[in-house]
Design an enzyme around this catalytic site. Structure first.
Site, mmCIF file in Angstrom:
data_model
loop_
_atom_site.group_PDB
_atom_site.id
_atom_site.type_symbol
_atom_site.label_atom_id
_atom_site.label_comp_id
_atom_site.label_asym_id
_atom_site.label_seq_id
_atom_site.Cartn_x
_atom_site.Cartn_y
_atom_site.Cartn_z
ATOM 1 N N ASP A 1 49.502 35.644 71.907
ATOM 2 C CA ASP A 1 49.061 34.299 72.709
ATOM 3 C C ASP A 1 47.684 34.560 71.721
ATOM 4 O O ASP A 1 47.102 34.944 71.948
ATOM 5 C CB ASP A 1 49.330 34.816 74.518
ATOM 6 C CG ASP A 1 49.210 33.508 74.891
ATOM 7 O OD1 ASP A 1 48.445 32.925 74.814
ATOM 8 O OD2 ASP A 1 50.428 33.646 76.160
ATOM 9 N N THR B 1 50.381 27.917 77.703
ATOM 10 C CA THR B 1 51.856 29.208 77.451
ATOM 11 C C THR B 1 53.412 28.748 77.251
ATOM 12 O O THR B 1 53.812 29.089 76.987
ATOM 13 C CB THR B 1 50.859 30.294 77.707
ATOM 14 O OG1 THR B 1 49.791 30.410 77.598
ATOM 15 C CG2 THR B 1 51.794 31.583 77.538
ATOM 16 N N ASP C 1 44.669 35.305 73.385
ATOM 17 C CA ASP C 1 44.327 35.122 74.490
ATOM 18 C C ASP C 1 43.469 35.288 76.119
ATOM 19 O O ASP C 1 42.708 34.105 76.262
ATOM 20 C CB ASP C 1 46.196 34.863 74.750
ATOM 21 C CG ASP C 1 45.604 33.351 76.012
ATOM 22 O OD1 ASP C 1 45.200 32.599 75.175
ATOM 23 O OD2 ASP C 1 45.381 33.353 77.482
HETATM 24 P P1 AMP Z 1 47.789 31.001 79.832
HETATM 25 O O1 AMP Z 1 47.095 29.832 81.715
HETATM 26 O O2 AMP Z 1 48.724 29.012 79.184
HETATM 27 O O3 AMP Z 1 46.541 31.588 79.534
HETATM 28 O O4 AMP Z 1 49.389 31.651 80.218
HETATM 29 C C1 AMP Z 1 48.491 33.270 79.459
HETATM 30 C C2 AMP Z 1 49.387 34.354 80.444
HETATM 31 O O5 AMP Z 1 50.448 34.288 80.684
HETATM 32 C C3 AMP Z 1 49.194 35.389 79.191
HETATM 33 O O6 AMP Z 1 47.529 36.117 79.802
HETATM 34 C C4 AMP Z 1 49.912 36.157 80.042
HETATM 35 O O7 AMP Z 1 49.606 37.318 81.123
HETATM 36 C C5 AMP Z 1 50.343 35.526 80.866
HETATM 37 N N1 AMP Z 1 52.258 35.460 80.484
HETATM 38 C C6 AMP Z 1 52.859 35.384 79.881
HETATM 39 N N2 AMP Z 1 54.215 35.581 79.013
HETATM 40 C C7 AMP Z 1 54.336 35.516 80.727
HETATM 41 C C8 AMP Z 1 55.936 36.081 81.253
HETATM 42 N N3 AMP Z 1 56.960 36.039 80.313
HETATM 43 N N4 AMP Z 1 56.265 35.784 82.463
HETATM 44 C C9 AMP Z 1 54.425 35.787 82.991
HETATM 45 N N5 AMP Z 1 53.741 35.830 82.674
HETATM 46 C C10 AMP Z 1 53.167 35.646 81.349
HETATM 47 ZN ZN ZN Z 2 49.261 31.203 76.026
HETATM 48 ZN ZN ZN Z 3 45.382 31.112 77.609
#
Ligand code: AMP
Ligand code: ZN
Ligand code: ZN
Length: 405
Positions: free
Chosen positions: A33, A69, A190
């Site tokens: 990520d 994400t 990430d």
């Molecule tokens: P973002 O806010 O777009 O940066 O999202 C990243 C976060 O999404 C990461 O820190 C992960 O912990 C979370 N994440 C990734 N995959 C999953 C999933 N399948 N279910 C829940 N949370 C997730």
């Molecule tokens: Zn992401």
């Molecule tokens: Zn992120």
């Protein structure tokens, strides 16, 4: 480990013949990520470099809008733009279901009503190939009544090595139970990018930690004598900002956010507004446009494929370098420290680009020009010998030159 693993028996209902799968190669789709397209040249992680030298490597993979994400992980496994598969952001409102979706709310994450398309694990299982998911967006919902054969409830705390070990355990199952498609997910790059920005020593360390996870995966795969293709992807890149007042666009200053007839879902780089008063509210916000743009749904750029109710009646989109917050706040000693965000228009902001590196018996090595992430789905499907559903946005021809029979 077993306590985490679910075995799905919904498959019985599909009456699938698994005799075919022994002639099928393997694909492990690995997401790091937030791994930006330039992190390998910037931080020189050795295992990534070796992987790229041996395989096919894109100069960058272009996420779908918004570069968040949930929308992009689900695009990778459906070949559909977020507006077409339904997860238009990490959080959004569905006006016909009258429900808010949020990646942090398990009750909606596992609600099949939010998910369109046919995720890769399901495509495989429908066509007689077992599949497993060590985390992936969508893998916790019984989409069209079907879960991955093996999957887990997302838990950030599961150590990365344990994720690799389980993948190897799956590959060592007897053939009639063995998954040929496995998704694998790592969040460490990430997380650090958000925390300290894109130029910090801590981010370099996180990239090197991801590199040792990759090294461990490749080494462990050498212990299984199977034709495994590894595809490394990321959902988006990262953009560095400064913690200071000038960075922020404050929603409560633009309109009356306490008005109960307006629902707002703020993703930071874009805010979705659901209202019956779209025309008048648009005029109010438009007059105050500064470091952001406001769109009515019908006027959003075509390339976003975003003309759907979940995208909002209005959308406020921050300019790169700016971030939307609900209310003003004090900065104290956070002032001017760097942090990272993503979500900006990937068609315009190069920093939003992620990675696509692939290696294995069905991959022809080479350098790939930047391409949109909707095309990963038909490429994976082709390696696995799967027929893709009609109407997907991805096209096998984009990556065809890197496929080897
Ligand atoms: P973002 O806010 O777009 O940066 O999202 C990243 C976060 O999404 C990461 O820190 C992960 O912990 C979370 N994440 C990734 N995959 C999953 C999933 N399948 N279910 C829940 N949370 C997730
Ligand atoms: Zn992401
Ligand atoms: Zn992120």
């Amino acid at each position: 480990m077993k306590r985490f693993v679910f075995f799905c028996f919904c498959l019985l209902a599909w009456n699938v013949d698994y005799a075919q799968q022994k002639y099928t190669p393997y694909v492990i789709l690995v997401s790091f990520d937030g791994f930006r397209y330039d992190y390998v040249s910037k931080f020189n992680p050795p295992n990534f470099k070796e992987f790229i030298n041996k395989g096919a490597a894109a100069e960058g993979m272009i996420p779908s809008f918004p570069s968040k994400t949930f929308p992009n992980h689900y695009t990778l496994v459906t070949g559909l733009y977020p507006g077409h598969h339904g997860l238009v952001d990490n959080s959004f409102y569905d006006p016909s279901l009258h429900k808010l979706y949020s990646m942090k709310d398990k009750s909606v994450v596992s609600d099949t009503a939010f998910y369109g398309g046919t995720p890769l694990w399901q495509l495989a299982q429908q066509q007689g190939i077992h599949a497993a998911s060590f985390f992936w967006v969508g893998s916790e919902a019984p989409i069209k009544g079907m879960m991955p054969d093996y999957s887990l409830v997302y838990n950030e705390a599961v150590p990365n090595e344990e994720r690799v070990n389980q993948t190897i355990t799956w590959l060592k199952l007897p053939e009639e139970k063995r998954p040929h498609f496995i998704s694998l997910y790592f969040s460490l790059v990430d997380s650090e990018g958000h925390k300290s920005g894109t130029n910090s020593d801590d981010l370099r360390k996180a990239v090197w930690k991801a590199d040792s996870v990759l090294g461990y995966l490749v080494n462990q795969l050498n212990t299984v004598d199977l034709p495994v293709n590894i595809i490394l992807v990321s959902d988006h890149g990262m953009y560095e900002l400064k913690q200071e007042e000038a960075t922020y666009i404050v929603l409560s200053k633009l309109y009356d956010a306490t008005d109960t007839s307006i629902i707002t879902s703020n993703g930071g780089t874009q805010a979705h507004i659901y209202t019956r008063k779209a025309d008048s509210l648009y005029n109010v916000i438009k007059k105050q446009e500064s470091h952001f743009k406001v769109y009515k749904r019908s006027t959003m750029p075509k390339a976003w494929h975003y003309n759907v109710p979940r995208a909002g009646d209005l959308l406020i989109v921050a300019e790169p370098g700016y971030y939307i917050q609900d209310k003003a706040r004090a900065f104290g000693n956070l002032k001017s420290t760097a942090f990272g965000v993503h979500g900006y228009d990937p068609g315009v902001v190069k920093e939003m680009r992620g990675i696509f590196y692939a290696m294995g018996p069905n991959i022809k090595p080479g350098t790939i020009k930047p391409f949109e992430n909707v095309h990963v789905y038909p490429f994976v499907a082709h390696i696995l010998g799967l027929k893709t559903p009609a109407g997907i946005d991805g096209d096998f021809n984009v990556l065809k030159a890197y496929y080897k029979r």
